[in-house]
Design a protein around this motif. Structure first.
Motif, PDB file in Angstrom:
ATOM      1  N   ILE A 134      54.164  20.270  12.076  1.00  0.00           N
ATOM      2  CA  ILE A 134      53.767  20.197  13.486  1.00  0.00           C
ATOM      3  C   ILE A 134      52.266  19.982  13.687  1.00  0.00           C
ATOM      4  N   VAL A 135      51.504  19.841  12.588  1.00  0.00           N
ATOM      5  CA  VAL A 135      50.067  19.598  12.731  1.00  0.00           C
ATOM      6  C   VAL A 135      49.677  18.357  11.935  1.00  0.00           C
ATOM      7  N   GLY A 136      48.512  17.794  12.261  1.00  0.00           N
ATOM      8  CA  GLY A 136      48.049  16.605  11.568  1.00  0.00           C
ATOM      9  C   GLY A 136      47.095  16.889  10.427  1.00  0.00           C
ATOM     10  N   ARG A 137      46.573  18.091  10.352  1.00  0.00           N
ATOM     11  CA  ARG A 137      45.593  18.435   9.319  1.00  0.00           C
ATOM     12  C   ARG A 137      46.262  18.678   7.967  1.00  0.00           C
ATOM     13  N   ASP A 138      45.464  18.706   6.916  1.00  0.00           N
ATOM     14  CA  ASP A 138      45.963  19.088   5.596  1.00  0.00           C
ATOM     15  C   ASP A 138      46.226  20.591   5.588  1.00  0.00           C
ATOM     16  N   SER A 189      49.874   9.253  18.339  1.00  0.00           N
ATOM     17  CA  SER A 189      50.149  10.128  17.201  1.00  0.00           C
ATOM     18  C   SER A 189      50.401   9.354  15.913  1.00  0.00           C
ATOM     19  N   MET A 190      50.752   8.073  16.029  1.00  0.00           N
ATOM     20  CA  MET A 190      51.040   7.268  14.840  1.00  0.00           C
ATOM     21  C   MET A 190      49.871   6.381  14.411  1.00  0.00           C
ATOM     22  N   ILE A 191      49.160   5.798  15.367  1.00  0.00           N
ATOM     23  CA  ILE A 191      48.109   4.839  14.999  1.00  0.00           C
ATOM     24  C   ILE A 191      46.756   5.166  15.626  1.00  0.00           C
ATOM     25  N   GLY A 192      46.656   6.287  16.326  1.00  0.00           N
ATOM     26  CA  GLY A 192      45.403   6.607  17.016  1.00  0.00           C
ATOM     27  C   GLY A 192      44.428   7.419  16.193  1.00  0.00           C
ATOM     28  N   TYR A 193      44.388   7.177  14.884  1.00  0.00           N
ATOM     29  CA  TYR A 193      43.531   7.974  14.003  1.00  0.00           C
ATOM     30  C   TYR A 193      42.182   7.296  13.772  1.00  0.00           C
ATOM     31  N   HIS A 194      41.159   8.131  13.506  1.00  0.00           N
ATOM     32  CA  HIS A 194      39.840   7.620  13.126  1.00  0.00           C
ATOM     33  C   HIS A 194      39.788   7.510  11.601  1.00  0.00           C
ATOM     34  N   ASN A 195      40.466   6.511  11.071  1.00  0.00           N
ATOM     35  CA  ASN A 195      40.377   6.260   9.633  1.00  0.00           C
ATOM     36  C   ASN A 195      40.286   4.754   9.411  1.00  0.00           C
ATOM     37  N   ASP A 196      40.211   4.352   8.155  1.00  0.00           N
ATOM     38  CA  ASP A 196      39.936   2.957   7.844  1.00  0.00           C
ATOM     39  C   ASP A 196      41.000   2.013   8.397  1.00  0.00           C
ATOM     40  N   GLY A 272      37.306  25.040  14.862  1.00  0.00           N
ATOM     41  CA  GLY A 272      36.444  25.099  13.694  1.00  0.00           C
ATOM     42  C   GLY A 272      36.798  23.979  12.719  1.00  0.00           C
ATOM     43  N   ASP A 273      36.102  23.936  11.584  1.00  0.00           N
ATOM     44  CA  ASP A 273      36.289  22.863  10.609  1.00  0.00           C
ATOM     45  C   ASP A 273      37.721  22.819  10.094  1.00  0.00           C
ATOM     46  N   ALA A 274      38.199  21.612   9.824  1.00  0.00           N
ATOM     47  CA  ALA A 274      39.547  21.424   9.280  1.00  0.00           C
ATOM     48  C   ALA A 274      39.540  20.194   8.388  1.00  0.00           C
ATOM     49  N   LYS A 275      40.504  20.140   7.478  1.00  0.00           N
ATOM     50  CA  LYS A 275      40.585  19.014   6.543  1.00  0.00           C
ATOM     51  C   LYS A 275      41.678  18.050   6.986  1.00  0.00           C
ATOM     52  N   TYR A 276      41.299  16.759   7.056  1.00  0.00           N
ATOM     53  CA  TYR A 276      42.241  15.700   7.404  1.00  0.00           C
ATOM     54  C   TYR A 276      42.146  14.595   6.357  1.00  0.00           C
ATOM     55  N   VAL A 281      36.523  17.771   8.416  1.00  0.00           N
ATOM     56  CA  VAL A 281      36.050  17.335   9.732  1.00  0.00           C
ATOM     57  C   VAL A 281      35.427  18.540  10.422  1.00  0.00           C
ATOM     58  N   HIS A 282      34.163  18.414  10.776  1.00  0.00           N
ATOM     59  CA  HIS A 282      33.438  19.520  11.399  1.00  0.00           C
ATOM     60  C   HIS A 282      33.712  19.544  12.906  1.00  0.00           C
TER      61      HIS A 282
END
Length: 329
Positions: A134-138, A189-196, A272-276, A281-282
Motif C-alpha cells: 500500500i506504499v510506494g517507498r522501499d 500512481s503508475m507513471i507520475g514518478y520523478h525518476n529517469d 521525514g526521510d524515506a527510501k524510494y 529522499v529527504h
C-alpha cells in the motif's frame, strides 16, 4: 436527481460493506493495463536506445493522458446511458457499482489491518511485506516504527485521494466524472514518478493529479479536523494547529493536507526521510512527536478516515436533497 442520490448512496454503502472483491473484474485494473501498454509502446524503445528527448516524451505522455481519459469517458458514459435506457433500476445498480469501484475505504481498511495483524502476531518481515502493498517507498529495511508510520501516512493521504476526492467527483458528476478522476489518479500512481523513465513522460499525469486533488484535499483536511473534534480519542485543536503549520511539508501541494491533520489529531510525528527505488529522499517532518507512534495508531487512523468520509457523505446527501427540493419547487 433522485436516481443519482440513490445510486450515489448505494455506492458508498456497497464500498463500506464489500469494497472491491478481488475476484470481480475492476475498471481500474483495465485502466492499468491500458496505461501499462501505452507506457511500453511509447517508452521502451527510447529507454533502450538512450535516445531521449524531453519534449517528445512529454508529448507522448500528453497523448497517453488524452487516450486514457477519452476511453474512460466514452466507456463509462455508454455503460451508464444504456443501463438507464434498458431499465431505471438497472441504471441505478450500475451507477452504484461504478461509484463503489472508485471508492477505497473498505480496501484501505482491509490492507491496513493486515499490517496491524502482522505487527501483532506475524513478525516484522510479514509487516514489511504487507505495508509494501500500500506504499510506494522501499520497505525492506523499515523497523516497526517505520512500518507503522508508513501505514498511518498512507491511510491519512488516501483518505483524500482514495475516498473523499472520488466521493466528491461522484457527487458532482456521477459515475463518469468519478471514473475520470480515478483514471487521472491511476496514471499518476503508475507513471507520475520523478525518476529517469517517467520524469517527462509522466509530467502531464502528475500535474493533472495535482490539479484534480487541489480542492478535494483541502475539503478532506477540514472535514478531518471536524471529525477529530467529534470523535473520541483525537485532538481537534492540535489537528487544526498542525494543519495550518505543516500542510505544505511535502513536494505535492496536496499530500500533506490530510497527513498533517492526522499527525496533529494523533499527537505523533509523520513523514521525514524515506527510501524510494534505493535512494534516500529527504522530506520534512509533519507533526510533533508528543509521544511515540504505536501500532494502535493504525486503527485510530482508520477510525478517523471513516469519520471523515461519513461527514462528507452526509453533507453531500443534504446538498443533493436541497438541490432536488429547489428543482421541484
Amino acid at each position: 436527481m433522485k436516481y443519482h442520490i440513490v445510486a450515489f448512496s448505494l455506492g458508498v454503502i456497497l464500498d463500506w460493506l464489500i469494497g472491491d472483491p478481488y475476484w470481480m473484474p475492476h475498471p481500474v485494473r483495465l485502466m492499468g493495463r491500458v496505461i501499462g501498454w501505452l507506457d511500453h509502446r511509447f517508452m521502451d524503445r527510447a529507454v533502450a536506445s538512450n535516445k531521449r528527448d524531453k519534449n517528445t516524451e512529454r508529448l507522448k505522455g500528453c497523448l497517453t493522458f488524452l487516450i486514457v481519459i477519452f476511453l474512460t469517458v466514452i466507456l463509462t458514459a455508454l455503460v451508464t446511458f444504456f443501463s438507464y435506457w434498458i431499465n431505471t433500476y438497472l441504471g441505478i445498480a450500475i451507477e452504484a457499482i461504478l461509484t463503489c469501484y472508485v471508492l477505497a475505504a473498505r480496501s484501505l481498511n482491509v490492507e491496513s489491518m493486515k499490517v496491524y495483524k502482522a505487527l501483532t502476531s506475524e513478525g516484522i518481515e510479514k509487516a514489511r511485506y504487507s505495508v509494501s502493498m500500500i506504499v510506494g517507498r522501499d520497505t525492506d529495511e523499515l523497523d516497526e516504527e517505520g512500518v507503522i508510520k508508513a501505514c498511518v501516512e498512507t491511510v491519512a493521504e488516501n483518505t483524500s485521494d482514495g475516498i473523499i476526492a472520488p466521493l466528491l467527483y461522484a457527487f458532482l458528476g456521477g459515475a463518469v466524472l468519478s471514473m475520470v478522476y480515478k483514471a487521472i489518479n491511476t496514471m499518476d500512481s503508475m507513471i507520475g514518478y520523478h525518476n529517469d523513465r517517467f520524469e517527462n513522460f509522466g509530467f502531464v499525469a502528475a500535474k493533472a493529479d495535482d490539479i484534480a486533488n487541489f480542492i478535494p484535499s483541502r475539503i478532506s483536511a477540514l472535514a478531518m479536523v471536524l471529525a477529530s473534534c467529534i470523535l473520541r480519542g483525537f485532538n481537534g485543536k492540535e489537528a487544526w494547529r498542525i494543519l495550518r503549520r505543516d500542510r505544505f511539508n511535502h513536494k505535492s501541494p496536496n499530500s500533506a493536507q490530510t497527513e498533517s491533520v492526522c499527525a496533529g489529531a494523533l499527537g505523533v510525528r509523520l513523514a521525514g526521510d524515506a527510501k524510494y527505488f534505493g535512494k534516500i529522499v529527504h522530506k520534512p517532518y509533519i507533526g510533533d512527536a508528543t509521544r511515540t507512534i504505536e501500532k494502535e495508531d493504525i486503527k485510530r487512523s482508520i477510525k478517523l478516515m471513516y469519520g471523515t468520509e461519513l461527514l462528507v457523505f452526509v453533507s453531500c446527501i443534504f446538498v443533493l436533497m436541497g438541490i432536488m427540493y429547489l428543482i421541484n419547487c
